[in-house]
Design an enzyme around this catalytic site. Structure first.
Site, PDB file in Angstrom:
ATOM      1  N   ASN A 372       0.865  -1.232   0.017  1.00  0.00           N
ATOM      2  CA  ASN A 372       0.040   0.103   0.036  1.00  0.00           C
ATOM      3  C   ASN A 372       0.928   1.284  -0.085  1.00  0.00           C
ATOM      4  O   ASN A 372       2.042   1.242  -0.107  1.00  0.00           O
ATOM      5  CB  ASN A 372      -0.851   0.082   1.384  1.00  0.00           C
ATOM      6  CG  ASN A 372      -0.019   0.027   2.691  1.00  0.00           C
ATOM      7  OD1 ASN A 372       0.860  -0.777   2.481  1.00  0.00           O
ATOM      8  ND2 ASN A 372      -0.684   0.816   3.378  1.00  0.00           N
ATOM      9  N   CYS A 374       1.794   2.970   2.480  1.00  0.00           N
ATOM     10  CA  CYS A 374       2.818   3.075   3.517  1.00  0.00           C
ATOM     11  C   CYS A 374       3.761   1.669   3.694  1.00  0.00           C
ATOM     12  O   CYS A 374       4.294   1.477   4.650  1.00  0.00           O
ATOM     13  CB  CYS A 374       2.250   3.248   4.765  1.00  0.00           C
ATOM     14  SG  CYS A 374       1.357   4.840   4.553  1.00  0.00           S
ATOM     15  N   GLU A 376       3.127  -1.455   4.562  1.00  0.00           N
ATOM     16  CA  GLU A 376       2.830  -2.413   5.711  1.00  0.00           C
ATOM     17  C   GLU A 376       1.728  -3.430   5.360  1.00  0.00           C
ATOM     18  O   GLU A 376       1.633  -4.351   6.055  1.00  0.00           O
ATOM     19  CB  GLU A 376       2.613  -1.761   7.124  1.00  0.00           C
ATOM     20  CG  GLU A 376       1.253  -1.256   7.191  1.00  0.00           C
ATOM     21  CD  GLU A 376       0.695  -0.120   6.313  1.00  0.00           C
ATOM     22  OE1 GLU A 376      -0.322   0.354   6.781  1.00  0.00           O
ATOM     23  OE2 GLU A 376       1.596   0.629   5.604  1.00  0.00           O
TER      24      GLU A 376
END
Length: 692
Positions: A372, A374, A376
Site C-alpha cells: 500500500n 505506506c 505495511e
C-alpha cells in the site's frame, strides 16, 4: 496566540535543558480557549439526546439505554484525562473533535470522542463498549485516524481509508480501476495500484506493433484523477503506483521522479513503488545483467501474466524463450539508479515480493503481489476481469487496510498484554464487519471473505528510552523478539475464539498453513522468552507464551479455525501517536523535540518521557547504524504476518553504493518492504492516506 509562544519557548534552554514546563503551560492556555468555545450540557444523557436530535451523532439511543450511556460516559471521564503535550491537544481539537456546523463550537472533549467510537464499534453490546472505553482511555489501544475520527458521527466518512487495486491489461480494466480509485479518493481513501500487467511501451495492440503507450500515460491519468477527487478540497487525494522491476517500462517508471524529468512524463504527487523478486538481487550480487520483459509477449507465450509468475523459478525460461520480448540491463547499475532516485525524491518504495510470499501463511490460496501507500500491508490479491457493457465481470480480490495500534508503553506498564490485544482485535473486527463500500467491489468481496485487519504498535523508541535501553542494542532486539511473539500469539488466540463464537472462518481456511499446522512449528521448537536480564525484568507480571502454549493454540486453531486471514501490520503512525503521547510506530525518532509546521504555525513536540536522563537514549535516527535498525525490524518481522513500514535514514555523506547495500541487507534479513529513504536535506510529506 499565547499558547504558540509558550510552545516555542520549549527550545530555549534553562540550566542546560529544554523548558518542557512551557509545553504544559501551552496546554493549559489552549484548554482555556477550548472552554470558551465548548458547548456544554447538564448531563451526558441530555448531551446525547441533543446531538442525536440535531444530526451530529448516529442514534445511539436506539441501541443503548440512557443508563448505559451515563455509565460509560462516567467511566471515560473518571480517568481524569489530560493531554500530555500542546501538539496532542491542538491536533485533537483541530482534526478530531466534532464541531458545530458553523465551526464556532466544539461539541466533544477527548472523552466524548472515545465514548462515541466505543458506542459505534460495540453496536449495542455494553460490555464491549466498556472494554473499548477502558482500552482507549488507558492509552493501550488507539484506532487509526479514519475510525477514531468518523465512528459515531451521523455524517461521516469511512472507517478505513487505505486501499490496494490491481489492473488487468485492458482498457476496460484501466477505466474501471480509474473510476474505483476516484470513488475511494472521494471518501478520503489513499489508493495503491499495481500496473505490472499493463503491456509495455511499443508492444502491439490487436496486432499493430508499437501501439501500446506503456505505463507512464496511465500514471498521468491517475495523478490527475487523485488531484480531481480531493475530498471537496479539504484534503488532497493520495495515490501510489507499483511496478514489477522486470517490466519493460521500469526505466521510464523511475524517470518520472527525476528532478529534471520532462513535464509530459514527470509525476509530482503519486508515490512510486517497485516490486522486486529475489531473482533480481541474486543477479545483482553475482554482477550479472538482468532482462526486462514485454508483459504482453510473456502472456502470449505462456498464457500467464508476468506479474503472476514466480519469477525466481520462471526467469531463465523467459530469457531463453524466442517469442518473449526482452532487453538486458545491468542489475548493479539498476540498484544505483534506484538509490539515486531515492536520494532525489525519497522514492521508490521497495517490496521484497519473494520474502513476502515465502512467509505468507495463505500461499495455498493466493499470492501477495504489492503493498500500500505506506508499505505495511501484504495480503493475497487476484485480478478482476472487466467485461464489455452488458457482459458479466469477474470480480477478484482487492484490499482495504483496517488499522489500529497498541501503545507499547501503556500495555507493558499496565501488565495486560493479552486483554489489550483481545480488545484491539475485537475493535478491528467490528470495523471489518461494518465495512461497506459498494463502489469498490473487489475490496468489498475480499473483506467479506477474509476479514483481514492490521493491528500494529507504536511508542517503541519512547518505551526503550524511558527504560534506558538504546534503540540499537541487543536488549532492544530481545524486547521486540518477545513482545511481537506475544502479540502474534494473542491475536491468533482471539481470532480463533471469534471464529469459534461465530461458527465461521475466513474463506478457504483449510488451504492455509494455519489449518495444516505448519505455521506453528517454529514456535513449538523455539523459545522466544527474554534472553537478557534487563528484558526479563520488563516482562515481570506478564504471562509470556511458551512453546507448550503454542502447541495448545495450534490444536485449537486447527479445530476451530481463524476468523481473520491477516492480523498484524505495523503502519507509520503519526497523528494518533501525538494523541497517545507516543513515538511514531516502531521507528526511531529524528530529534528529541520534533518540529512540525502546519500552515503558518510551527509546533514543537517533546518526545514522551523526555528528561535529562532519557535524552541520551533519544539518539537521532540519522546518527544510527541502519544495519542495526534493519536487524531490529527483522526481529519483529518474523512474528508479523503482514509487513512493517520501515524507513531508512541517511545523510548527504551516504553513497548510492552504501544505500544499495542496505537494500540487499534488508532482503537477506527477510524484510518485506522498505518505505521512504529520508535524508537530512530532503523533506518528504508524511503518508496522509494511512493517516494512522
Amino acid at each position: 496566540m499565547r499558547y504558540l509562544e509558550l510552545n516555542s519557548e520549549v527550545l530555549q534552554k534553562k540550566d542546560g535543558f529544554f523548558q518542557l514546563e512551557r509545553d504544559r503551560e501551552a496546554v493549559r492556555e489552549f484548554e482555556a480557549e477550548v472552554a470558551g468555545r465548548l458547548r456544554t450540557f447538564r448531563t451526558p444523557v441530555e448531551r446525547m439526546r441533543a446531538l442525536v436530535a440535531e444530526g451530529y451523532y448516529e442514534n445511539f439511543l436506539e441501541r443503548y439505554s440512557e443508563e448505559a450511556i451515563a455509565e460509560l460516559s462516567g467511566l471515560a471521564y473518571g480517568y481524569g484525562f489530560e493531554f500530555q503535550s500542546f501538539m496532542a491537544i491542538s491536533k485533537f481539537y483541530k482534526d478530531y473533535a466534532l464541531k458545530s456546523d458553523d465551526k464556532k463550537h466544539y461539541l466533544e472533549r477527548y472523552e466524548d470522542r472515545v465514548l462515541a467510537v466505543a458506542l459505534h464499534l460495540a453496536q449495542g453490546d455494553v460490555e464491549k463498549a466498556r472494554a473499548y472505553v477502558r482500552a482507549m482511555m488507558e492509552g493501550r489501544y488507539q484506532p487509526a485516524t479514519p475510525t477514531f475520527l468518523n465512528a459515531g458521527r451521523a455524517r461521516r466518512g469511512e472507517l478505513v481509508s487505505c486501499f490496494l487495486l490491481e489492473l488487468d491489461d485492458s482498457l476496460n480494466s484501466i477505466g474501471f480501476n480509474l473510476n474505483t480509485a476516484m470513488q475511494l479518493s472521494k471518501i478520503g481513501g489513499g489508493v495503491a495500484l499495481n500496473l505490472s500487467k499493463l503491456r509495455g511501451r511499443g508492444e502491439p495492440i490487436k496486432g499493430i506493433e508499437h501501439a501500446a503507450k506503456g505505463v507512464v500515460p496511465v500514471m498521468k491519468l491517475l495523478e490527475d484523477a487523485f488531484n480531481y477527487a480531493d475530498q471537496m478540497g479539504q484534503r488532497k487525494g493520495a495515490g501510489a503506483v507499483y511496478l514489477n522491476i522486470f517490466h519493460w517500462d521500469v526505466e521510464e517508471f523511475l524517470d518520472t521522479k527525476k528532478i529534471n524529468a520532462d513535464e509530459k512524463s514527470r509525476i509530482q504527487t503519486l508515490s512510486l513503488g517497485l516490486i522486486v523478486p529475489s531473482k533480481f538481487f541474486e543477479l545483482a550480487q553475482a554482477g550479472r545483467e538482468f532482462y526486462v520483459f514485454g508483459p504482453y509477449s510473456v502472456y502470449k507465450a505462456f498464457g500467464q501474466h508476468l506479474d503472476d509468475m514466480d519469477l525466481d523459478r520462471m526467469y531463465e525460461q523467459l530469457v531463453t524463450h524466442p517469442e518473449v520480448r526482452k532487453r538486458p540491463l545491468e542489475a548493479r547499475q539498476m540498484l544505483m539508479r534506484i538509490a539515486q532516485t531515492q536520494f532525489e525524491s525519497g522514492y521508490p518504495y521497495i517490496v521484497y515480493r519473494s520474502n513476502a510470499n515465502a512467509a505468507n501463511p495463505l500461499k495455498g490460496i493466493g499470492q501477495i503481489k504489492m503493498s500500500n501507500l505506506c508499505t505495511e500491508i501484504f495480503q493475497l490479491q487476484s485480478t478482476s476481469v472487466i467485461g464489455d457493457y452488458g457482459q458479466p465481470d469477474l470480480i477478484g480480490y482487492d484490499i482495504c487496510c483496517n488499522l489500529g495500534s497498541l501503545n507499547i508503553a501503556s500495555v507493558m506498564e499496565r501488565k495486560n498484554l493479552q486483554e489489550s490485544v483481545h480488545t484491539a482485535m475485537d475493535a478491528l473486527t467490528a470495523v471489518s464487519d461494518l465495512f461497506r463500500i459498494p463502489n469498490a467491489p473487489g475490496v468489498q468481496r475480499a473483506n467479506e471473505d477474509f476479514h483481514s485487519v492490521g493491528l500494529g504498535a507504536m511508542n517503541l523508541h519512547g518505551y526503550l528510552a524511558k527504560n534506558h535501553i538504546p534503540y540499537e542494542s541487543e536488549e532492544a532486539r530481545d524486547f521486540v523478539r518477545t513482545f511481537f511473539m506475544a502479540l502474534n500469539y494473542h491475536s491468533l488466540e482471539r481470532s480463533m475464539l471469534i471464529a469459534r463464537q461465530k461458527g465461521r472462518t475466513f474463506a478457504q481456511f483449510e488451504k492455509s498453513d494455519y489449518a495444516n499446522g505448519v505455521y506453528f512449528e517454529r514456535y513449538e521448537h523455539t523459545d522466544y522468552r527474554p534472553r537478557t536480564q534487563v528484558v526479563r525484568k520488563l516482562f515481570e507480571g506478564i504471562a509470556i507464551p511458551t512453546p507448550d502454549d503454542w502447541s495448545r493454540l495450534k490444536a485449537e486453531v486447527m479445530q476451530h479455525g481463524l476468523y481473520h486471514s491477516y492480523r498484524l501490520a505495523l503502519a507509520p503512525t503519526q497523528s494518533i501517536s501525538y494523541l497517545q503521547n507516543a513515538t511514531p510506530s516502531v521507528m526511531p525518532v529524528v530529534e528529541p523535540i520534533e518540529t512540525r509546521t502546519y500552515g503558518n504555525a510551527t509546533t514543537y513536540y517533546p518526545m514522551p518521557y523526555l528528561s535529562a536522563e532519557t535524552l541520551w537514549f533519544y539518539k537521532s535516527a540519522y546518527a544510527m547504524d541502519m544495519y542495526k535498525l534493519i536487524d531490529l525490524v527483522a526481529e519483529m518481522q518474523q512474528h508479523v504476518d503482514q509487513g512493517i513500514s520501515t524507513v531508512l535514514y541517511v545523510t548527504s555523506q551516504t553513497s548510492t553504493r552504501e544505500l544499495a547495500r542496505l537494500y540487499i541487507y534488508a532482503w537477506k534479513k527477510g524484510l518485506k518492504s522498505l518505505y521512504y529513504t529520508r535524508t537530512k536535506n530532503l523533506s518528504v510529506e508524511e503518508c496522509l492516506a494511512c493517516a494512522v
